[in-house]
Enzyme design. Structure first.
Site, PDB file in Angstrom:
ATOM      1  N   CYS A 164      -1.969   9.374   2.793  1.00  0.00           N
ATOM      2  CA  CYS A 164      -2.107   9.040   1.026  1.00  0.00           C
ATOM      3  C   CYS A 164      -2.797   9.303   0.236  1.00  0.00           C
ATOM      4  O   CYS A 164      -1.978   9.666  -0.931  1.00  0.00           O
ATOM      5  CB  CYS A 164      -1.701   7.120   1.401  1.00  0.00           C
ATOM      6  N   GLU A 220       0.645  -1.770   0.039  1.00  0.00           N
ATOM      7  CA  GLU A 220       0.346  -0.322   0.003  1.00  0.00           C
ATOM      8  C   GLU A 220       0.558   1.169  -0.114  1.00  0.00           C
ATOM      9  O   GLU A 220       1.306   1.412   0.823  1.00  0.00           O
ATOM     10  CB  GLU A 220      -0.856  -0.012   1.373  1.00  0.00           C
TER      11      GLU A 220
HETATM   12  N1  LIG Z   1      -1.435   3.680   0.502  1.00  0.00           N
HETATM   13  C1  LIG Z   1      -1.794   3.697   2.273  1.00  0.00           C
HETATM   14  O1  LIG Z   1      -2.519   2.836   1.544  1.00  0.00           O
HETATM   15  C2  LIG Z   1      -0.902   4.305   2.391  1.00  0.00           C
HETATM   16  C3  LIG Z   1       0.798   5.163   1.805  1.00  0.00           C
HETATM   17  N2  LIG Z   1       1.048   5.919   2.577  1.00  0.00           N
HETATM   18  C4  LIG Z   1       2.771   5.930   2.541  1.00  0.00           C
HETATM   19  O2  LIG Z   1       3.411   6.507   3.234  1.00  0.00           O
HETATM   20  C5  LIG Z   1       4.516   6.885   3.146  1.00  0.00           C
HETATM   21  C6  LIG Z   1       4.605   7.784   4.457  1.00  0.00           C
HETATM   22  O3  LIG Z   1       5.503   6.805   5.665  1.00  0.00           O
HETATM   23  P1  LIG Z   1       7.144   6.896   5.726  1.00  0.00           P
HETATM   24  O4  LIG Z   1       7.124   6.056   6.944  1.00  0.00           O
HETATM   25  O5  LIG Z   1       7.486   7.513   5.468  1.00  0.00           O
HETATM   26  O6  LIG Z   1       6.917   4.896   4.675  1.00  0.00           O
HETATM   27  P2  LIG Z   1       8.603   4.184   4.153  1.00  0.00           P
HETATM   28  O7  LIG Z   1       8.690   3.822   3.193  1.00  0.00           O
HETATM   29  O8  LIG Z   1       9.433   5.355   4.630  1.00  0.00           O
HETATM   30  O9  LIG Z   1       8.772   3.462   5.252  1.00  0.00           O
HETATM   31  C7  LIG Z   1       7.876   2.223   6.458  1.00  0.00           C
HETATM   32  C8  LIG Z   1       8.561   1.228   6.692  1.00  0.00           C
HETATM   33  O10 LIG Z   1       9.010   0.891   5.718  1.00  0.00           O
HETATM   34  C9  LIG Z   1      10.474   0.590   6.149  1.00  0.00           C
HETATM   35  N3  LIG Z   1      11.690   1.112   5.933  1.00  0.00           N
HETATM   36  C10 LIG Z   1      12.043   1.954   4.969  1.00  0.00           C
HETATM   37  N4  LIG Z   1      13.457   1.594   3.617  1.00  0.00           N
HETATM   38  C11 LIG Z   1      12.663   0.259   3.991  1.00  0.00           C
HETATM   39  C12 LIG Z   1      14.136  -0.470   3.164  1.00  0.00           C
HETATM   40  N5  LIG Z   1      15.300  -0.706   2.958  1.00  0.00           N
HETATM   41  N6  LIG Z   1      13.705  -2.251   3.683  1.00  0.00           N
HETATM   42  C13 LIG Z   1      12.745  -2.477   4.683  1.00  0.00           C
HETATM   43  N7  LIG Z   1      12.596  -1.727   5.380  1.00  0.00           N
HETATM   44  C14 LIG Z   1      12.231  -0.274   4.912  1.00  0.00           C
HETATM   45  C15 LIG Z   1      11.049   1.613   7.382  1.00  0.00           C
HETATM   46  O11 LIG Z   1      11.774   1.847   8.429  1.00  0.00           O
HETATM   47  C16 LIG Z   1       8.847   1.911   7.960  1.00  0.00           C
HETATM   48  O12 LIG Z   1       9.016   0.942   8.945  1.00  0.00           O
HETATM   49  C17 LIG Z   1       3.835   7.681   2.214  1.00  0.00           C
HETATM   50  O13 LIG Z   1       4.117   8.175   0.241  1.00  0.00           O
HETATM   51  C18 LIG Z   1       2.089   7.763   2.278  1.00  0.00           C
HETATM   52  O14 LIG Z   1       1.901   7.698   0.693  1.00  0.00           O
HETATM   53  C19 LIG Z   1       1.016   6.035   4.115  1.00  0.00           C
HETATM   54  C20 LIG Z   1      -0.569   6.148   4.715  1.00  0.00           C
HETATM   55  C21 LIG Z   1      -1.442   4.371   3.814  1.00  0.00           C
HETATM   56  O1  LIG Z   2      -7.378   1.281   6.152  1.00  0.00           O
HETATM   57  C1  LIG Z   2      -8.551   1.197   6.388  1.00  0.00           C
HETATM   58  O2  LIG Z   2      -9.129   0.646   7.911  1.00  0.00           O
HETATM   59  C2  LIG Z   2      -9.186   2.294   6.102  1.00  0.00           C
HETATM   60  C3  LIG Z   2      -8.108   2.977   5.079  1.00  0.00           C
HETATM   61  C4  LIG Z   2      -8.235   4.334   5.531  1.00  0.00           C
HETATM   62  O3  LIG Z   2      -8.241   4.978   7.005  1.00  0.00           O
HETATM   63  N1  LIG Z   2      -7.017   5.377   4.681  1.00  0.00           N
HETATM   64  C5  LIG Z   2      -7.326   7.143   5.273  1.00  0.00           C
HETATM   65  C6  LIG Z   2      -6.401   6.832   5.943  1.00  0.00           C
HETATM   66  C7  LIG Z   2      -4.966   6.988   4.662  1.00  0.00           C
HETATM   67  C8  LIG Z   2      -3.593   7.105   4.975  1.00  0.00           C
HETATM   68  O4  LIG Z   2      -2.979   6.547   5.934  1.00  0.00           O
HETATM   69  O5  LIG Z   2      -3.127   7.789   4.534  1.00  0.00           O
HETATM   70  C9  LIG Z   2      -7.860   7.765   4.732  1.00  0.00           C
HETATM   71  O6  LIG Z   2      -8.107   7.152   3.182  1.00  0.00           O
HETATM   72  O7  LIG Z   2      -8.342   9.137   4.736  1.00  0.00           O
END
Ligand SMILES: NC(=O)C1=CN([C@@H]2O[C@H](COP(=O)(O)OP(=O)(O)OC[C@H]3O[C@@H](n4cnc5c(N)ncnc54)[C@H](O)[C@@H]3O)[C@@H](O)[C@H]2O)C=CC1
Ligand SMILES: O=C(O)CCC(=O)N[C@@H](CCC(=O)O)C(=O)O
Length: 488
Positions: free
Chosen positions: A278, A244
């Site tokens: 996100c 995700e």
């Molecule tokens: N699509 C979705 O459901 C969501 C996506 N996000 C995305 O997450 C990002 C923000 O979160 P961050 O914590 O900055 O993400 P990140 O990718 O920097 O870190 C996520 C996890 O991966 C670990 N990690 C980092 N580099 C790694 C590697 N090379 N190998 C293995 N593990 C590694 C980190 O320590 C952390 O536990 C944004 O880009 C946001 O859009 C956030 C929430 C929901």
């Molecule tokens: O994971 C779920 O139960 C539903 C998805 C959710 O809560 N989305 C939030 C957070 C997204 C993010 O991590 O940035 C949203 O849509 O605001």
């Protein structure tokens, strides 16, 4: 400081130092050491040892533990919400909703498990055709910092429910929220080894992802890390990988009758959580001409009055800080680059205090920027692009490698039908904010936003694999034999 939880015991990490800071005061919230490669290995072994007994427990018993966890979360809700606020900068009103989402996840996951991965059977000839599901085994869960409770929980709960055992590697920016969460699981009576906590930064993540003992990895985080993991898992079809990732989400505005409703929805889409969701709108597509000019003028006027402050400030602000001073600097630099490349600052984002990661909302018209980078700017910085007609707006909305969320504000249902058909994203909304997706729906994106393993309501799908069986209690010779076989 006993920072790791392995095989039912809290123990000290022997890896690199991890510290989380309050992003506004810069005070240390949590300090400890991460897990080494050896400690990761011992946690994987503990999870493997616990797997068989946990998977064999009757489903109702696993559900009871999950329900006890939900009760513990509710009991400790204020403490956890405060901790989320301290570590992320999120205002208390919002951290409280995160804890509520965590507790609500249990009932939703149970319903989803039964609907999507339950048991089915029916007669097939002289036998029964039965469909059941089995857990994968030992799975790793990687969490992001922006929802340090809710998003890892969205993998952990369905994984445990399905009978997997889990290695939880939280974001190094939010270790205390992870520690409180695991404490709640311990209080709920989860058996030793079923959930293990591996604090640490990138190096710990790399060690866990590379450990041959894991059967799957469920990741929520940046596209950069997700892509790296995807490459690492190439040639490993035996391991399940659910990604995700981020988005560069478009919100298209049509000439709607209620301008204030549009402005409110844009603000909820772009600036909630200080733009650190996100699903946040990153690109606002506005028609050229007088109506679009008026909408933008009103958006700028209202956005400039948004309350910003520390997580516990009273009265509560709408927006807290971004996660760190480093993140604030990166966002300010990104804005400076947009302005240098021809962007027009309609409302420039500012950092009022150099030593606090608080940013005011920014709105930049990037229509004249020749080569717009298709990247996620994870903060309160909204890019405006003016469009000539609706077809051009849809083309611009799709002008991204990502595909997480897309939205249309329009009074025309026909336009929404066209937008729904022609836009490419896992979430497509009409006259509703892009953020705040329902946990009762699947949640995931296409393109660079995910790998077709939607989470939330569909998380059950990647937590278990289907086993199809043809079954009959006794072995009999069929009444009619296949031609060419004689049983003499
Ligand atoms: N699509 C979705 O459901 C969501 C996506 N996000 C995305 O997450 C990002 C923000 O979160 P961050 O914590 O900055 O993400 P990140 O990718 O920097 O870190 C996520 C996890 O991966 C670990 N990690 C980092 N580099 C790694 C590697 N090379 N190998 C293995 N593990 C590694 C980190 O320590 C952390 O536990 C944004 O880009 C946001 O859009 C956030 C929430 C929901
Ligand atoms: O994971 C779920 O139960 C539903 C998805 C959710 O809560 N989305 C939030 C957070 C997204 C993010 O991590 O940035 C949203 O849509 O605001």
């Amino acid at each position: 400081m006993n920072s790791l939880y392995i095989a039912g015991s809290w123990l000290a990490g022997q890896g690199e130092r991890v510290e989380s800071l309050n992003p506004v005061t810069q005070q240390v919230v949590w300090a400890g050491n991460g897990a080494t490669v050896e400690q990761v290995e011992s946690a994987v072994q503990a999870a493997r040892q616990a797997f068989s007994a946990w998977a064999r427990r009757p489903l109702e018993e696993r559900i009871s533990v999950l329900e006890a966890f939900a009760n513990t979360l509710k009991k400790r809700a204020d403490e956890i919400a405060r901790c989320i606020g301290e570590e992320t900068g999120k205002p208390l009103w919002e951290s409280a909703t995160e804890v509520t989402s965590m507790a609500n996840k249990i009932a939703i996951s149970v319903q989803s498990y039964r609907e999507r991965t339950g048991e089915k059977s029916g007669p097939l000839g002289d036998a029964s055709a039965v469909l059941r599901h089995k857990p994968h085994g030992v799975v790793a869960v990687f969490g992001p910092y922006n929802f340090p409770g809710h998003l890892p929980n969205g993998h952990i709960v369905p994984a445990l429910l399905a009978g997997n055992t889990v290695l939880f590697k939280p974001s190094e920016l939010t270790p205390k929220v992870a520690e409180l969460t695991v404490q709640c699981w311990v209080e709920a009576g989860l058996p030793a080894g079923v959930l293990n906590l591996l604090q640490g930064a990138r190096e710990t993540g790399i060690a866990l992802a590379a450990n041959p003992g894991i059967d799957g990895l469920f990741f929520t985080g940046s596209s950069r890390t997700g892509n790296h993991l995807h490459q690492q898992f190439s040639g490993r079809p035996d391991k399940i990988l659910a990604l995700e990732m981020g988005g560069n989400n478009p919100l298209v505005v049509d000439e709607v009758a209620d301008v204030d409703a549009a402005v409110y929805t844009i603000i909820q889409s772009a600036f909630i959580s200080a733009g650190q969701r996100c699903t946040c709108a990153r690109r606002l597509l506005v028609p050229q001409g007088a109506w679009g000019d008026a909408l933008l003028a009103r958006l700028v006027a209202v956005s400039s009055t948004i309350e910003i402050g520390a997580f516990d400030q009273q009265p509560t602000p709408f927006m807290g800080s971004v996660i760190s001073l480093g993140a604030a600097k990166a966002l300010m630099d990104a804005q400076a680059l947009l302005l240098a490349n021809g962007g027009v600052g309609l409302l420039e984002m500012t950092q009022p205090q150099a030593q606090a990661a608080l940013l005011t909302p920014g709105i930049i018209d990037v229509s004249a920027v020749a080569e717009r980078a298709d990247e996620e700017l994870f903060g309160p910085l909204l890019q405006v692009i003016r469009y000539t007609d609706f077809a051009a707006a849809i083309a611009e909305a799709n002008n991204t490698q990502y595909g997480l969320a897309a939205g249309l504000l329009s009074d025309s249902e026909a336009r929404y039908q066209q937008f729904w058909l022609e836009s490419r994203a896992g979430i497509v909304n009409w006259n509703k904010q892009l953020t705040g997706a329902a946990s009762t729906a699947p949640f995931g994106g296409v393109g660079a936003s995910g790998n077709h393993r939607a989470s939330a309501y569909y998380a059950a799908d990647y937590c278990a694999y289907p086993v199809a069986s043809l079954e009959t209690p006794s072995l009999v010779v069929p009444a009619t034999l296949t031609p060419g076989i004689t049983l003499i």
